[in-house]
Write an enzyme that holds these catalytic residues in place. Structure first.
Site, short mmCIF file in Angstrom:
data_model
loop_
_atom_site.label_atom_id
_atom_site.label_comp_id
_atom_site.label_asym_id
_atom_site.label_seq_id
_atom_site.Cartn_x
_atom_site.Cartn_y
_atom_site.Cartn_z
N ASP A 17 8.85 23.67 92.34
CA ASP A 17 8.06 23.69 93.58
C ASP A 17 7.13 22.48 93.57
O ASP A 17 6.46 22.20 92.56
CB ASP A 17 7.25 24.99 93.66
N LEU A 18 7.12 21.75 94.70
CA LEU A 18 6.30 20.54 94.78
C LEU A 18 4.83 20.92 94.92
O LEU A 18 4.48 21.82 95.70
CB LEU A 18 6.73 19.68 95.97
N ASP A 38 9.64 23.34 100.14
CA ASP A 38 9.54 22.38 99.04
C ASP A 38 9.97 23.00 97.72
O ASP A 38 9.49 22.62 96.66
CB ASP A 38 8.11 21.85 98.93
#
Length: 816
Positions: free
Chosen positions: A426-427, A469
């Site tokens: 996950d960004l 994301d």
């Protein structure tokens, strides 16, 4: 010696009655006798006559006996032939014969009857009770009752009974037995009958019954369907009538075009609209185009062909040249439709839009652009549908592809040991990029992340974007933990490198959760959940890192879930209360107020401080409810202190970000009795000061208008700017304890606190120092010019009763 004696001596000692001769032998014997008579005639004629008479009589008897024996033999052969045929018929039909002695209940049967009951030909049961035991339990009672009535009940009726037996291999055989009484000399003493296999007939009959039941159900369903069809036909008829009225009221014509023959069927209104005579035949393409203005023919024909090719709706507006050279604008809307025969047709309507011609002319260019965009969107849609298993932005596998791979892993692992690893990524700070630079920058960052992952992940492993994301890496092979760690570190390092977007430097971190599976029948979806739990832990530890899943992580999740349930229960049971920590004016050491702090009176764990449950409460989205509860109890306690003669100038109450963004916050405050200056809202610095949220700004202004002061809590730990302070204009700044506690031993921290106090004073903002642990802290803060003090040097947070006693005794303690 007489003739008879010589005959006997010559033929042995057999008597004439026991002699069996053929007819030729009898004649020879007669010839011999006659010859003997001639020879002995000379001896004695009288003796000869005496011999002839018995011999003739014996010959007559012998002839009769041989004739009777021949008849008996013929009958015996016929009986044998009949018995052989009967036995062959019974063998062919596989029918067994049985017999029961009524006196002693002895049962006997032939080899076929024994085989039908599952016994070898030499086996069987000699008592009828033994026979009952091999009958199916559900049929045994009925069969036993029928035979008992005929054996011992005096009934002489025949019977026809069917029953089941269970064979040694577990299969069931259906048998039918037919019998009757066999009468002896002294009355009926035996029951005799036959038995044969009716399994196929029984199963066939059952199948017929089930088929009939199914047929009855289908017939009933068909009747219901016919009724429904009739009702729908009626509704369709009414709808068609209404549609015709609606079309007629708006002068709409209906048309149906055939792309193959390039002809169309028009109704009367269509001919009127296009000024084409009705010749009671299909209208050709030439006739249709001839009625249209020459400048509109090509665009209209192109739009129609495009709709036919792509199967979309045709929507055109064309000019019709009338005989008086006037122009009529006709709009035509149609849809491609495939009939039952598979042929495509375009069916639509046309109506007069001359009144909208001016507006249509003005919007023509916009419509052309819209058509182009629609075509591009349609092509994109077809491309997405064609590539349904891939993400259109990053060209990575999508969630559907990942789910298919996970299901395949789960199924393949049912037969052999499987090892695989799932990384959930996950960004970090991706939302900030979207909010500040726009979604285009966010898309560029997602593409950059996909390239980083594709470049570092070994060939053969799956990389998927599962939404927003979030990314997933699926390694279908056994990978050591060390190799996974190296992969994560490479990804984190590359993701931390900034990328350029339209002159702006974009940087995004990444958090990774890792879960590995090993064994038979692993649940791949469960492993993905474990990786998500590990990702959550990585974010909890500060983001931009990676974590491996362990059972402790899962236990932590379960613990948080339990606490969340207990928080909801505690709110329902009013287990949350308010404690107060006093605040003092630095110069006079007079009580200036108190900070209201929520506490949880847990039924099992006792009093729990807020730092142990606030984070879970925020995730549970109940902080606004807790803030409201604290505010209401603080106002109630303030009224109680007034009644007790205790003066608490003001109470500071924390307000969460969720509540500050609530558009109904001010309306809720209007319903509370709040004296100006008696309540102060503490707002955490990092949640709002640099935001441009209209709701937050409006709420803060309205809160000030209600006479409620605004304090900035934990100042110095967030990202407040001087411009933000000028815009907000708070009443006080609360310097965070992390900055206050080191000032006794750290000149650098002391200088920093002095700067904060001076900046606040220059802006007309008061300062409150929290975390004052000793009198040395208090003395230094007094020298630095801090306005108010709060900390364990004076008092810890206290419940209502203890705070009341502390406040009443405060002047005496101060004097001492």
């Amino acid at each position: 010696m007489s003739f008879l004696d010589r005959f006997r001596q010559r033929n042995g000692s057999q008597t004439p009655g026991a002699l069996v001769l053929p007819v030729g032998g009898a004649l020879i014997g007669l010839t011999i006798v006659i010859a003997g008579l001639v020879i002995d005639m000379r001896s004695s004629i009288v003796a000869g006559l005496a011999m002839i008479v018995p011999v003739l009589f014996s010959l007559h008897l012998l002839r009769e006996r041989n004739r009777n024996i021949a008849q008996l033999k013929t009958r015996e052969e016929k009986l044998l032939e009949l018995s052989r045929r009967f036995d062959l018929a019974m063998e062919t039909a596989n029918i067994g014969i049985w017999e029961i002695d009524e006196v002693d209940d002895v049962l006997s049967w032939d080899a076929r009857a024994a085989a039908l009951h599952g016994f070898a030909p030499a086996e069987g049961c000699n008592r009828i009770a033994h026979w009952y035991k091999i009958i199916h339990p559900e049929d045994a009672e009925e069969v036993e009752a029928a035979f008992s009535e005929r054996l011992h009940g005096g009934s002489t009726e025949s019977w026809d009974i069917s029953y089941r037996i269970t064979l040694s291999d577990g299969t069931t055989r259906h048998l039918r037995s037919v019998g009757a009484h066999s009468n002896g000399e002294n009355g009926p003493t035996r029951l005799t009958g036959i038995v044969w296999d009716v399994t196929n007939d029984t199963l066939f009959t059952q199948a017929l019954r089930e088929a009939k039941a199914t047929s009855d159900i289908k017939n009933a369903e068909l009747e219901l369907a016919l009724d429904e069809l009739s009702s729908r036909e009626h509704e369709l008829s009414e709808l068609s009538h209404k549609l015709d009225l609606a079309l007629a009221s708006y002068n709409c014509g209906i048309w149906e075009g055939d792309p193959v023959t390039t002809t169309a069927i028009w109704d009367d209104r269509m001919h009127q609209l296009y000024n084409v005579p009705n010749r009671n035949r299909p209208v050709t393409r030439h006739e249709w185009l001839s009625s249209i203005h020459q400048d509109d023919r090509q665009p209209v024909q192109l739009a129609t062909n495009r709709a036919i090719a792509s199967g979309t709706t045709v929507n055109t507006t064309q000019r019709i040249v009338l005989p008086n050279n006037e122009m009529r604008y006709v709009r035509s809307v149609g849809q491609v439709h495939a009939g039952k025969d598979g042929k495509k047709k375009i069916i639509g309507i046309a109506f007069d839009v001359t009144a909208d011609a001016l507006l249509a002319e003005q919007l023509r260019a916009a419509k052309s652009d819209a058509d182009s965009r629609n075509l591009e969107l349609e092509l994109a849609k077809n491309r997405i549908e064609f590539n349904a298993l891939h993400d259109p932005l990053t060209a990575l596998a999508n969630r559907r592809k990942l789910d298919m791979e996970l299901d395949e892993l789960s199924q393949s692992g049912q037969h052999h040991r499987t090892r695989f690893t799932i990384l959930h990524l996950d960004l970090d700070r991706f939302k900030e990029i979207n909010d500040t630079l726009g979604h285009a920058a966010g898309d560029a960052m997602l593409v950059h992340a996909s390239r980083v992952l594709s470049r570092n992940v070994p060939r053969g492993d799956l990389v998927a974007r599962i939404g927003g994301d979030e990314f997933v890496i699926l390694a279908r092979r056994a990978v050591p933990a060390a190799e996974i760690s190296e992969l994560c570190e490479r990804i984190i390092v590359e993701m931390n490198k900034p990328i350029d977007f339209e002159g702006f430097s974009c940087r995004c971190g990444i958090s990774i959760g890792i879960a590995q599976a090993s064994g038979i029948s692993p649940d791949a979806r469960r492993i993905l959940v474990n990786a998500d739990i590990a990702l959550y832990q990585a974010k909890e530890k500060g983001r931009n890192g990676y974590e491996f899943f362990t059972p402790d992580l899962q236990a932590n999740i379960v613990s948080k879930k339990r606490m969340a349930d207990e928080i909801l229960t505690g709110l329902e049971r009013d287990e949350f209360t308010v404690w107060y920590q006093p605040q003092f004016e630095t110069s006079t050491m007079q009580l200036s107020g108190a900070e209201a702090l929520v506490r949880w009176n847990h039924p099992d764990k006792g009093v729990i401080a807020s730092n142990h449950f606030i984070k879970v409460a925020e995730e549970l989205n109940v902080m606004a409810r807790i803030d409201q509860l604290v505010l209401e109890k603080a106002l109630r306690d303030q009224m109680r202190w007034t009644a007790l003669g205790v003066k608490v100038p003001r109470i500071s109450v924390n307000v969460s970000s969720k509540r500050l963004h609530d558009a109904t916050l001010v309306d809720q405050l209007h319903g509370l009795a709040i004296d100006p200056g008696a309540i102060c809202f503490e707002l955490v610095e990092s949640i709002f000061l640099d935001e441009s949220d209209d709701v937050v700004t409006e709420n803060i202004e309205k809160i000030k208008a209600l006479g409620i002061d605004i304090e900035i809590d934990d100042f110095g730990t967030g990202h407040t700017s001087i411009l933000s302070l000028l815009r907000l204009k708070p009443k006080r700044l609360k310097i965070d304890r992390q900055l206050v506690m080191p000032i006794v031993n750290s000149p650098q921290e002391r200088a920093l606190v002095r700067s904060i106090i001076e900046i606040a004073r220059s802006l007309g903002v008061e300062t409150v120092a929290e975390g004052v642990e000793s009198l040395d802290h208090a003395g230094l803060l007094r020298q630095l010019g801090c306005d108010f003090l709060q900390g364990y040097a004076f008092a810890k947070p206290l419940p209502f009763d203890e705070f009341s006693r502390f406040t009443k005794g405060f002047p005496q303690r101060k004097a001492s």
